[in-house]
Write a protein that holds these residues in place. Structure first.
Motif, short mmCIF file in Angstrom:
data_model
loop_
_atom_site.label_atom_id
_atom_site.label_comp_id
_atom_site.label_asym_id
_atom_site.label_seq_id
_atom_site.Cartn_x
_atom_site.Cartn_y
_atom_site.Cartn_z
N GLY A 99 0.82 -1.20 0.00
CA GLY A 99 0.00 0.00 0.00
C GLY A 99 0.85 1.25 0.00
O GLY A 99 2.07 1.21 0.20
N ASP A 100 0.20 2.40 -0.21
CA ASP A 100 0.89 3.68 -0.19
C ASP A 100 1.22 4.08 1.25
O ASP A 100 0.55 3.66 2.20
N ALA A 116 2.86 3.10 -3.84
CA ALA A 116 3.29 1.70 -3.91
C ALA A 116 3.29 1.23 -5.35
O ALA A 116 2.27 1.31 -6.04
N VAL A 117 4.44 0.79 -5.83
CA VAL A 117 4.58 0.21 -7.16
C VAL A 117 5.13 -1.20 -6.97
O VAL A 117 6.09 -1.39 -6.21
N LYS A 118 4.53 -2.17 -7.63
CA LYS A 118 4.95 -3.55 -7.45
C LYS A 118 6.44 -3.69 -7.70
O LYS A 118 6.94 -3.37 -8.78
N PRO A 119 7.19 -4.16 -6.69
CA PRO A 119 8.65 -4.27 -6.86
C PRO A 119 9.02 -5.41 -7.80
O PRO A 119 8.31 -6.41 -7.90
N SER A 120 10.15 -5.22 -8.50
CA SER A 120 10.66 -6.27 -9.38
C SER A 120 11.89 -6.89 -8.75
O SER A 120 12.59 -6.25 -7.96
N HIS A 128 17.19 -1.29 -4.36
CA HIS A 128 16.59 -1.33 -3.03
C HIS A 128 15.12 -1.73 -3.14
O HIS A 128 14.58 -1.83 -4.23
N LEU A 129 14.50 -1.97 -2.00
CA LEU A 129 13.06 -2.23 -1.94
C LEU A 129 12.37 -0.90 -1.68
O LEU A 129 12.54 -0.29 -0.63
N SER A 130 11.58 -0.44 -2.66
CA SER A 130 10.99 0.89 -2.53
C SER A 130 9.67 0.89 -1.77
O SER A 130 9.17 1.95 -1.39
N THR A 131 9.07 -0.27 -1.54
CA THR A 131 7.86 -0.34 -0.73
C THR A 131 8.22 -0.34 0.75
O THR A 131 9.37 -0.60 1.12
N PHE A 132 7.24 -0.08 1.59
CA PHE A 132 7.48 0.03 3.03
C PHE A 132 6.83 -1.13 3.77
O PHE A 132 5.69 -1.51 3.47
N SER A 133 7.55 -1.66 4.76
CA SER A 133 7.00 -2.77 5.54
C SER A 133 5.75 -2.34 6.30
O SER A 133 4.88 -3.17 6.58
N ALA A 134 5.62 -1.04 6.63
CA ALA A 134 4.45 -0.56 7.36
C ALA A 134 3.16 -0.76 6.58
O ALA A 134 2.07 -0.82 7.17
N ALA A 135 3.25 -0.83 5.24
CA ALA A 135 2.06 -1.01 4.40
C ALA A 135 2.18 -2.28 3.57
O ALA A 135 1.72 -2.35 2.44
N THR A 136 2.84 -3.31 4.14
CA THR A 136 2.99 -4.61 3.48
C THR A 136 2.22 -5.66 4.27
O THR A 136 2.37 -5.75 5.49
N THR A 174 -0.97 -4.23 -5.54
CA THR A 174 -0.81 -2.93 -4.91
C THR A 174 -2.17 -2.29 -4.67
O THR A 174 -3.11 -2.48 -5.45
N LEU A 175 -2.27 -1.56 -3.60
CA LEU A 175 -3.47 -0.80 -3.25
C LEU A 175 -3.07 0.66 -3.22
O LEU A 175 -2.31 1.08 -2.34
#
Length: 494
Positions: A99-100, A116-120, A128-136, A174-175
């Motif tokens: 999520g964002d 939030a963009v689906k990581p590759s 790096h991992l651009s998403t955040f664990s807080a919204a995973t 992604t949401l």
């Protein structure tokens, strides 16, 4: 911040059940006292082998269908868990949801919006991992099939975990809704030098060291973020818990989607709070405002100079007065660009005059511009020195209160706040009252701080924070500065 984090979970409402597990590394004391008051969470305090080991222990104890974790500097935004529950119900094929996130400072002021963009796999391995664990969020089967965080990593275990899940074939979605707030403290593990060391080690392990491949994956992912609107500005409303507040506080602000912008803003906000006296105005110096001012004056100077008759020269003096103003109001690096722009403009406007007049007037302009730059540099250095000094006073171990020349409190440092058991904001701009004591330590007449000038009383004085009350503290007092810029420093005894 743990209290705020826990509160953001406890006030989530919707068609779901929450199993809230709080893990502590055995800090004891205040945590145990607070944990005893928590009816909506299971609190466990025990020694562990670091953050990721504690998260794994929580994973193993969890019984829910959807699993997630929050670090203590993160919060869920209102309605976050309801949106997550609904998403997984509507998308049974998705195993991992991103999520964002809204980046905030300690006071929950919005700094940046992170889409939030689906990581590759390639981007995670090479960058790096651009998403955040807080919204995973992940389905329970991920853990049931043995996928836990690798505790040999201290800062990148979440990135390694997501890479492992994607490589194993788990499907991600992604949401595009803000689900969590991430606090930019400057001390976050994701912003530490340890992270970069571990990144290098992991890239070597996975064979992701090719520089060309790295650039290709980064640019490919940036294009994906651009297509998803990750770099545009957002008008966001953040409703979050702030330490000491009852319920959530709401703030609305236009913010960009850039990490670097958020980091700079967080540092600036913190510098202003820690390095300012109450009542001392801190001028914000916006690059956009400086360049906008310069563009308007530049165009106006050309227009007015063209209207002048005879030998009158009005454009260059206008540019000079503008530089004098901007030397007070602008960042030094912005002022340098303005000086270059104005110099070319002044040279062009003077080029139609006789050579000797042109040279004399341009040298005068150049001398004024140089003095403006030197003055601006000196002023910025002085401001930074004052901010650093004030920040140091706030952090010294001795309890200290600063007042202005009439006795209004302008600074209560951290040691004094801890001693008085209240926040600095409670005292700022309020009057401090002093009394004297006789030789036997008995209270005498009240003292009027505004009459002390450069001669405060010797020895110990009594301090109270409301008129006509018994002294609540005793302190020695010192004078700092003179005249309008006179301050009194009260060093609390004991």
């Amino acid at each position: 911040m743990l209290r705020c984090c826990a509160a953001s979970v406890q006030d989530q409402i919707g068609d779901f059940e929450v199993e809230h597990l709080i893990r502590d590394g055995g800090s004891g004391g205040a945590f145990d006292e607070w944990a005893a008051s928590q009816s909506g969470a299971v609190c466990v305090s025990e020694k562990d082998d670091g953050m990721y080991d504690a998260i794994n222990r929580g994973f193993r104890a969890a019984k829910g269908d959807i699993i997630a974790w929050l670090n203590c500097d993160e919060q869920y935004l209102p309605n976050a868990l309801q949106q997550v529950a609904q998403y997984f119900q509507e998308h049974p094929e998705v195993d991992i949801l991103f999520g964002d996130v809204i980046l905030v400072d300690e006071l929950m002021t919005p700094l940046a919006y992170r889409r939030a963009v689906k990581p590759s796999l390639g981007h995670i391995r090479h960058s790096h991992l651009s998403t955040f664990s807080a919204a995973t969020f992940v389905r329970r089967k991920v853990l049931d099939e043995g996928h836990f965080l690798q505790t040999r990593w201290q800062t990148i275990a979440d990135a390694v975990w997501i890479e492992e899940l994607l490589a194993a074939g788990y499907r991600a979605g992604t949401l595009e809704e803000p689900l969590a707030a991430f606090c930019m403290l400057g001390s976050n593990l994701g912003q530490s030098t340890q992270l970069f060391k571990e990144r290098v080690a992991w890239e070597r392990e996975t064979g992701s060291t090719d520089r060309l491949q790295k650039k290709l994956h980064i640019w490919k992912y940036r294009i994906e973020r651009l297509k998803a609107g990750a770099y545009r500005t957002h008008n966001v409303k953040v409703s979050a818990h702030v330490d000491g507040s009852k319920g959530r506080l709401t703030q609305t602000r236009w913010i960009s989607g850039r990490w670097k912008t958020a980091k700079v803003k967080a540092e600036n906000f913190k510098s202003k709070r820690e390095g300012a006296f109450s009542g001392l105005k801190i001028n914000s110096r916006s690059t956009l405002a400086t360049l906008g001012h310069a563009a308007v004056v530049f165009a106006l100077a050309f227009y007015i100079n063209g209207m002048a008759e005879g030998d009158a020269v009005k454009g260059p003096p206008m540019l000079m007065f503008s530089l004098m103003y901007l030397s007070f109001r602008s960042k030094l690096r912005d002022l340098i660009w303005v000086v270059l722009l104005y110099s070319f403009g002044a040279l062009y406007l003077l080029s139609e005059l006789p050579s000797d007049v042109m040279v004399a007037r341009f040298l005068t302009f150049a001398a004024g511009a140089s003095l403006g730059l030197m003055w601006s540099a000196s002023l910025r250095n002085l401001e930074e020195w004052v901010k650093s000094t004030v920040a140091l006073i706030r952090k010294i171990p001795g309890a200290m209160i600063l007042t202005d020349r009439v006795g209004r409190m302008i600074l209560v440092n951290q040691a004094a706040c801890a001693r008085l058991k209240d926040k600095e904001e409670v005292f700022l701009k309020k009057e401090l009252f002093a009394t004297s004591f006789d030789t036997e330590g008995r209270q005498k007449e009240p003292l009027k701080i505004s009459d002390w000038e450069e001669r405060p009383p010797d020895g110990v004085v009594g301090l109270s924070f409301k008129d006509a009350e018994e002294p609540q503290e005793r302190a020695n007092v010192f004078v700092i500065g003179r005249g309008r810029y006179r301050f009194y420093a009260f060093m609390l005894n004991g």
